[in-house]
Design an enzyme around this catalytic site. Structure first.
Site, PDB file in Angstrom:
ATOM      1  N   THR A   1       0.827  -0.979   0.089  1.00 51.78           N
ATOM      2  CA  THR A   1       0.106  -0.095   0.292  1.00 51.78           C
ATOM      3  C   THR A   1       0.878   1.187  -0.108  1.00 51.78           C
ATOM      4  OG1 THR A   1      -1.731   1.203   1.109  1.00 51.78           O
ATOM      5  CG2 THR A   1      -0.096  -0.124   2.553  1.00 51.78           C
TER       6      THR A   1
ATOM      7  N   HIS B   1       2.886 -11.721  14.051  1.00 54.50           N
ATOM      8  CA  HIS B   1       4.048 -12.326  14.860  1.00 54.50           C
ATOM      9  C   HIS B   1       3.802 -13.801  14.924  1.00 54.50           C
ATOM     10  CE1 HIS B   1       7.705 -12.007  16.745  1.00 54.50           C
ATOM     11  NE2 HIS B   1       7.717 -11.018  17.454  1.00 54.50           N
TER      12      HIS B   1
END
Length: 406
Positions: A325, A377
């Site tokens: 983006t 994560h």
């Protein structure tokens, strides 16, 4: 013969849609392939076209109604039915005249036609005007007098303000407007909340010196456009190319979680975030690792035009293993983009700013851009995420590495 107008067949990922706009109304003539109605889904707006010539009949699903796959929306009266609406008013004229006659007689008992017309044009209630004509009928002169009286009434005695405690009134326009959230906006909101709720999301930052990429682009942009049929060379293709090379080296960044399994993708389907009037959409460049710079730029330009015109298809919006983006086009200096599930990471580009940098012991001015990598994560360790972002940085600061695969 009535032909049913049906909603399109939605893919498995789309449960239903909403009738957005009827472009034709009952009685309107339609031709084959005319746009009849738009169906808005969570991802795109689907157009429903006429399958035959004729006249639009009854509408079953109105604007705002929810529709399922292949559900009937309305019907088309095919063939010669197009002439029917024109003949209908003539046939019903006597009945309408007969129905209107008593009302006209009642109005004539109150006022003359000229008086009624003048009263209507000036917002005068004929029943409130005292008639001076025969049998108490209101004349045109009576209406003129009522109009003059209406004009002079406000000037006679203005309303006195209430003798209350002074009230502080906010200045400026304080209007409010309430509109329903579009399905696309609602879906985007749902997925963003879902991503933040279900992921262990973390963002790491770095900065990249854009000197070499900008010099390369400045040197070859005219030749590039001429050699590739008008396709312009931008910065996004360099980032897509660098990202796909980094994804090869760090497969976990290109993976996704499916239940208790990790799915490693042997291809790079890169989603490119595009802003449109309907909101943020993310069309996907399939097998971007195999595409040239020209193919990437051409694909992005096509997606941008389709997004503005609302023509992106469902297939172009689904899938994707990694997303890029670019908030820099709107002036963003730094941000923390949100991962698009089930993907594991998203790369955020930002504004290019001239900043003083220490290079070989000297302070020099360089065009710098902050990069942000948000990642899940649960799947990607911090070392992998940081090294992945550094790899992109190194490839962009020395574009020859992309050609030499080093």
């Amino acid at each position: 013969m009535a032909i049913e107008i049906k909603a399109p067949t939605f893919p498995e990922s789309v449960a239903d849609g909403t009738v957005a706009t009827w472009h034709k109304q009952p009685g309107d003539a339609v031709k084959r392939d005319d746009l009849i109605v738009d169906i808005e889904t969570d991802k795109v707006v689907l157009e429903v076209l006429a399958t035959a010539d004729g006249v639009l009949g009854a509408i079953v699903k109105n604007e705002g109604d929810t529709v399922l796959s292949d559900e009937v929306l309305g019907s088309i009266e095919a063939g010669g039915a197009a002439a029917a609406p024109a003949a209908a008013p003539a046939a019903s004229a006597p009945a309408e005249a007969a129905a209107a006659a008593p009302a006209a007689a009642d109005e004539d008992a109150i006022g003359a036609p000229a008086a009624r017309k003048l009263a209507e044009e000036n917002g005068i209630n004929l029943n409130s005007v005292k008639g001076t004509g025969k049998d108490g009928r209101v004349t045109k002169e009576d209406v003129v007098a009522a109009i003059e009286a209406k004009k002079s009434a406000p000037a006679a005695k203005p309303a006195a303000p209430a003798a209350a405690a002074p009230v502080v009134v906010a200045s400026g326009d304080r209007t409010e407007k309430r509109v329903p959230m579009t399905r696309l906006r609602a879906k985007v909101a749902e997925r963003l909340v879902e991503a933040q709720s279900n992921m262990a999301m973390l963002t790491t930052f770095n900065e990249v010196d854009m000197t070499e990429v900008m010099a390369l682009r400045s040197k070859y942009k005219d030749l590039f456009e001429k050699s590739h049929n008008g396709v312009r060379l931008g910065f996004m293709s360099f980032f897509v190319k660098a990202a796909t090379e980094a994804l090869k080296r760090f497969p976990a960044v290109n993976a996704s979680i499916d239940g208790s399994d990790i799915v490693y993708h042997g291809y790079a389907d890169v989603g490119v975030a595009v802003s449109s009037d309907r909101g943020l959409v993310v069309p996907v460049l399939r097998n971007a690792e195999q595409m040239s710079l020209a193919e990437i730029e051409g694909g992005i330009a096509t997606f941008g035009k389709k997004a503005r015109d609302g023509k992106l298809s469902m297939d172009e919006m689904t899938g994707g293993t990694f997303t890029i983006t670019n908030g820099g086009t709107f002036g963003s200096m730094m941000s923390t983009p949100i991962v698009n599930p089930p993907q594991a990471a998203i790369l955020g580009m930002h504004n290019i700013l001239q900043r003083p940098m220490a290079v070989n012991g000297q302070v020099v001015i360089r065009p710098m851009m902050y990069l942000a990598l948000s990642y899940d994560h649960r799947l990607i360790d911090g070392k992998e995420a940081v090294t992945f972002l550094v790899t992109i940085k190194n490839l962009l600061e020395d574009p020859a590495r992309l050609l030499l695969d080093i």
